[in-house]
Design an enzyme around this catalytic site. Structure first.
Site, PDB file in Angstrom:
ATOM      1  N   SER A  29       0.827  -1.200   0.000  1.00 29.95           N
ATOM      2  CA  SER A  29       0.000   0.000   0.000  1.00 29.95           C
ATOM      3  C   SER A  29       0.862   1.251   0.000  1.00 29.95           C
ATOM      4  CB  SER A  29      -0.928   0.025   1.219  1.00 29.95           C
ATOM      5  OG  SER A  29      -1.522   1.305   1.358  1.00 29.95           O
ATOM      6  N   THR A  75      -9.897   1.284  -3.165  1.00 31.66           N
ATOM      7  CA  THR A  75      -9.193   0.700  -4.296  1.00 31.66           C
ATOM      8  C   THR A  75      -9.982  -0.500  -4.810  1.00 31.66           C
ATOM      9  OG1 THR A  75      -7.022  -0.045  -5.091  1.00 31.66           O
ATOM     10  CG2 THR A  75      -7.710  -0.833  -2.917  1.00 31.66           C
ATOM     11  N   LYS A  79     -14.276   0.528  -6.227  1.00 35.18           N
ATOM     12  CA  LYS A  79     -14.383   1.937  -6.613  1.00 35.18           C
ATOM     13  C   LYS A  79     -15.751   2.283  -7.200  1.00 35.18           C
ATOM     14  CE  LYS A  79      -9.540   3.156  -7.381  1.00 35.18           C
ATOM     15  NZ  LYS A  79      -8.585   3.822  -8.308  1.00 35.18           N
ATOM     16  N   ASN A 100     -12.462   7.044  -5.309  1.00 40.97           N
ATOM     17  CA  ASN A 100     -11.278   6.536  -4.622  1.00 40.97           C
ATOM     18  C   ASN A 100     -11.040   7.242  -3.280  1.00 40.97           C
ATOM     19  OD1 ASN A 100     -10.267   9.043  -5.808  1.00 40.97           O
ATOM     20  ND2 ASN A 100      -8.222   8.277  -5.306  1.00 40.97           N
ATOM     21  N   GLY A 146      -9.716   0.080 -19.044  1.00 43.43           N
ATOM     22  CA  GLY A 146     -10.231  -0.315 -17.741  1.00 43.43           C
ATOM     23  C   GLY A 146     -10.600   0.882 -16.887  1.00 43.43           C
ATOM     24  N   LEU A 223       0.939   5.311 -16.028  1.00 41.46           N
ATOM     25  CA  LEU A 223       0.364   5.396 -14.692  1.00 41.46           C
ATOM     26  C   LEU A 223       1.118   4.527 -13.700  1.00 41.46           C
ATOM     27  CD1 LEU A 223      -1.895   6.934 -16.137  1.00 41.46           C
ATOM     28  CD2 LEU A 223      -3.548   5.597 -14.843  1.00 41.46           C
ATOM     29  N   GLY A 246       3.850   7.402 -12.954  1.00 40.71           N
ATOM     30  CA  GLY A 246       2.676   7.766 -12.179  1.00 40.71           C
ATOM     31  C   GLY A 246       2.933   8.147 -10.732  1.00 40.71           C
TER      32      GLY A 246
END
Length: 263
Positions: A29, A75, A79, A100, A146, A223, A246
């Protein structure tokens, strides 16, 4: 980043406010490491941030009703699903149809108000903006269709940049990777990888675009931030393109979350 923690005797003497990340499963995380380091550096001792893996989205109600919580990040895979539990959506979250960041407000009469935001769009837009050539960068190719692409599309619209989605299978108003050619790449100077291709540990993989048609006029944005320089970015840089990963997007959206929770 080093993960900081406070001694138990310190925590027990403080009325801790809670923030956290919900999703399932939750492994590495960025958010937890970032916020705990932020709290340590800025001497914030009354807020904690932790991971809350939810096997089902219905379990979110336990967090939402807990008076200690005043915000969470969201996440995958929740979402979209989490929106059914919210009282209000910000303009960008309503347009993107993905959340988010959630601000949890508790009123004196015991009511709870949940408002959802999408700070991914903000983070992407603000990290991309300084790199753009306003005279040349008018069209973008988005690699992947996506959930991540939704926030990117919103940000590009805010910046006045037209976009075309690229995916592996043919769909209406989209291109396939096999259809990309010199003319299309010359017309689309911004290329954004919104797919997971190239993420650690599969660092040798890259989106199958015709890199030979890239030039110094192109801006290629990934990203992905792990690895720092993906194969997509490396191959683009070899052709003279401007590149960006990203990581700054994550920093910007994290700070935007903090601003929302504390406004």
């Amino acid at each position: 980043m080093k993960i900081y923690s406070y001694p138990h005797n310190v925590l027990s003497a403080i009325q801790m406010k809670k923030l956290g990340l919900i999703g399932y499963p939750l492994g590495h995380s960025f958010s937890k490491k970032y916020y705990l380091e932020k709290f340590h550096q800025e001497h914030i001792t009354d807020v904690d941030y932790d991971l809350y893996p939810l096997a089902q989205i219905a379990d979110f109600t336990t967090i939402a009703s807990n008076k200690d919580f005043y915000g969470v990040n969201v996440t995958i895979p929740y979402k979209i699903e989490v929106m059914d539990y919210l009282d209000e959506l910000s303009e960008e979250a309503r347009t993107i149809q993905a959340v988010n960041c959630i601000r949890i407000s508790h009123t004196s009469d015991g009511a709870t108000h949940l408002k959802g935001y999408n700070t991914d769009a903000y983070g992407f837009e603000e990290s991309l903006r300084p790199l753009l050539n306003p005279l040349a960068d008018k069209k973008a190719l988005i690699l992947g269709n996506g959930g991540a692409a939704k926030a990117v599309i919103y940000a590009l619209n805010q910046l006045g940049i037209m976009h075309t989605l690229v995916s592996r299978t043919k769909q209406a108003d989209q291109l396939t990777y096999n259809e990309l050619n010199a003319a299309i790449l010359a017309d689309h100077t911004v290329i954004i990888n919104c797919s997971p291709v190239g993420t650690f540990p599969n660092t040798a993989e890259y989106p199958k675009i015709p890199y030979e048609f890239l030039t110094e006029n192109h801006l290629c944005y990934d990203l992905i931030y792990n690895p720092e320089e993906t194969a997509f970015l490396r191959k683009s840089k070899e052709k003279g393109a401007r590149i960006k990963n990203g990581y700054e997007m994550l920093i910007l959206q994290a700070e935007k979350n903090w601003e929302i929770w504390n406004s």
